[in-house]
Design an enzyme around this catalytic site. Structure first.
Site, short mmCIF file in Angstrom:
data_model
loop_
_atom_site.label_atom_id
_atom_site.label_comp_id
_atom_site.label_asym_id
_atom_site.label_seq_id
_atom_site.Cartn_x
_atom_site.Cartn_y
_atom_site.Cartn_z
N CYS A 115 -59.00 71.40 -7.56
CA CYS A 115 -58.32 70.09 -7.50
C CYS A 115 -57.69 69.70 -8.84
O CYS A 115 -56.82 68.83 -8.88
CB CYS A 115 -59.29 69.00 -7.05
SG CYS A 115 -59.95 69.31 -5.41
N HIS A 248 -56.21 62.12 -9.06
CA HIS A 248 -56.46 63.03 -7.95
C HIS A 248 -57.02 62.21 -6.79
O HIS A 248 -57.86 61.32 -7.00
CB HIS A 248 -57.45 64.11 -8.38
CG HIS A 248 -57.94 64.94 -7.25
ND1 HIS A 248 -57.09 65.53 -6.35
CD2 HIS A 248 -59.20 65.27 -6.85
CE1 HIS A 248 -57.80 66.18 -5.45
NE2 HIS A 248 -59.08 66.03 -5.72
N ASN A 278 -57.75 64.50 0.82
CA ASN A 278 -57.78 65.27 -0.43
C ASN A 278 -56.99 66.57 -0.22
O ASN A 278 -57.43 67.45 0.52
CB ASN A 278 -59.25 65.58 -0.78
CG ASN A 278 -59.40 66.34 -2.08
OD1 ASN A 278 -58.42 66.86 -2.62
ND2 ASN A 278 -60.62 66.43 -2.56
#
Ligand code: UT7
Length: 321
Positions: A115, A248, A278
């Site tokens: 990520c 993020h 996500n």
């Protein structure tokens, strides 16, 4: 222009057409829209079609970024793709993307920081431009997480989605990218992983995402606190100097914690987790593209990008727009 700074001159993104809502997931596993939304802020996610590979999502996002930058694919001196879901073991998704863009010769490689991948990729490309080696770089975050999820595991399958975002960086006389800050602690490798690998012609180990969600949550809040302080101190800036936070997009509660640390109202935070879930390395460039295109981010503003993910890795990039 021959300066030694890099500036983002174009952004682009792509989301697959298929949308999977929390209500759809409620028919697949023992969960509810209420649980998912209150624990994560997610309402829906996009899912790639069977024929769409990571490089296809990356291509669509890259074309948008290249057009926004007013350059041609042949102007690119470097292609960096951040992905955890590459098309294949090798060649890199960046090489496949280069071919799909119809260009040859410029270096192309993948960055694997899960990520945090886009932050790592942007920091890497920035260094090549700062050193004077390259003039234009394409940095992409692209993922098809739907292919590495256990769709029977409600604790993970509700959290992720597919998508891609891209930027074009150009060398210039003024920043641009003010600073980048990267970290990793491999002792936490088991906390968030896809442990499978290819061995002797077979998949060895479980090729599906495993996460200690609450462990990652606690770690994320702590290191994002630290990275915000580190970035402000390195630039001798105050919290009030930050105009936009592009975090993020994993969990709205983590985003709230970082915004609170910065004393930023949520109007100054770009949030896409509700619609995208996500998307790992794609989440920051997707959010950035949205806020650039709708006119929220304006010239002269300070934009802080930050992420944490598998590795565990974390990092931040501060940009003057
Ligand atoms: O991208 C970077 C890395 N990822 C992250 O940043 C994610 C970080 N972690 C998180 O976002 C959160 O920890 C989660 C959203 C994954 C979980 O939220 P939580 O508040 O930490 O919940 P929990 O894991 O403590 O689970 C609470 C309960 C459990 O039930 P019991 O044991 O209390 O009876 C779970 O079994 O919620 C249950 N649960 C669910 N219930 C309904 C877990 N998943 C679900 C679900 N639907 N989808």
């Amino acid at each position: 222009m021959n300066g030694n700074f890099s500036r983002i001159v174009g952004t682009g993104s792509y989301l697959p057409a298929k949308v999977l809502t929390n209500h759809d997931l409620g028919r697949m596993v023992d969960t509810s829209d209420e649980w998912i939304y209150t624990r994560t802020g997610i309402r829906q996610r996009h899912i790639a079609a069977d024929h769409e590979a990571t490089s296809d999502l990356a291509l669509a996002a890259s074309r948008n970024a290249i057009a926004a930058a007013g350059v041609r694919p042949q102007d690119l001196d470097l292609i960096v793709v951040a992905t955890t879901t590459p098309d294949m073991v090798f060649p890199s998704t960046a090489c496949i993307l280069q071919s799909k863009l119809g260009v040859r010769r410029c270096p192309a490689f993948d960055v694997q920081a899960v990520c945090s991948g886009f932050i790592y990729g942007l920091a890497t490309a920035d260094q090549f431009i700062r050193s004077g080696q390259y003039r234009h770089a394409l940095v992409v975050g692209a993922e098809v997480y739907s292919r590495i999820l256990d769709w029977k595991d409600r604790s993970t399958c509700v959290l992720f989605g597919d998508g891609a975002g891209a930027i074009v960086l150009r060398r210039g006389d003024a920043p641009g990218v003010l600073s980048s800050h990267l970290h990793a602690d491999g002792s936490y490798a088991g906390m968030l992983s896809v442990p499978g690998t290819v061995c002797g012609g077979k998949v060895s180990g479980r090729p599906l995402l495993h996460m200690d969600g609450s462990g990652v949550f606690k770690f994320a809040v702590r290191v994002l606190d630290e990275i915000v302080e580190e970035t402000l101190a390195a630039n001798r800036l105050k919290k009030t100097d930050i105009d936009w936070l592009i975090p993020h997009q994993a969990n709205i509660r983590i985003i709230h914690a970082t915004a609170k640390k910065l004393g930023l109202s949520m109007e100054r935070v770009v949030v896409t987790v509700e619609h995208h879930a996500n998307t790992s390395a794609a989440s920051i460039p997707l959010a950035l593209d949205e806020a650039v295109r709708d006119g929220r981010i304006r010239s002269g503003q300070h934009v802080l990008l930050e992420a944490v993910g598998g590795g565990l890795t974390w990092g931040a990039v501060l940009v003057k727009w």
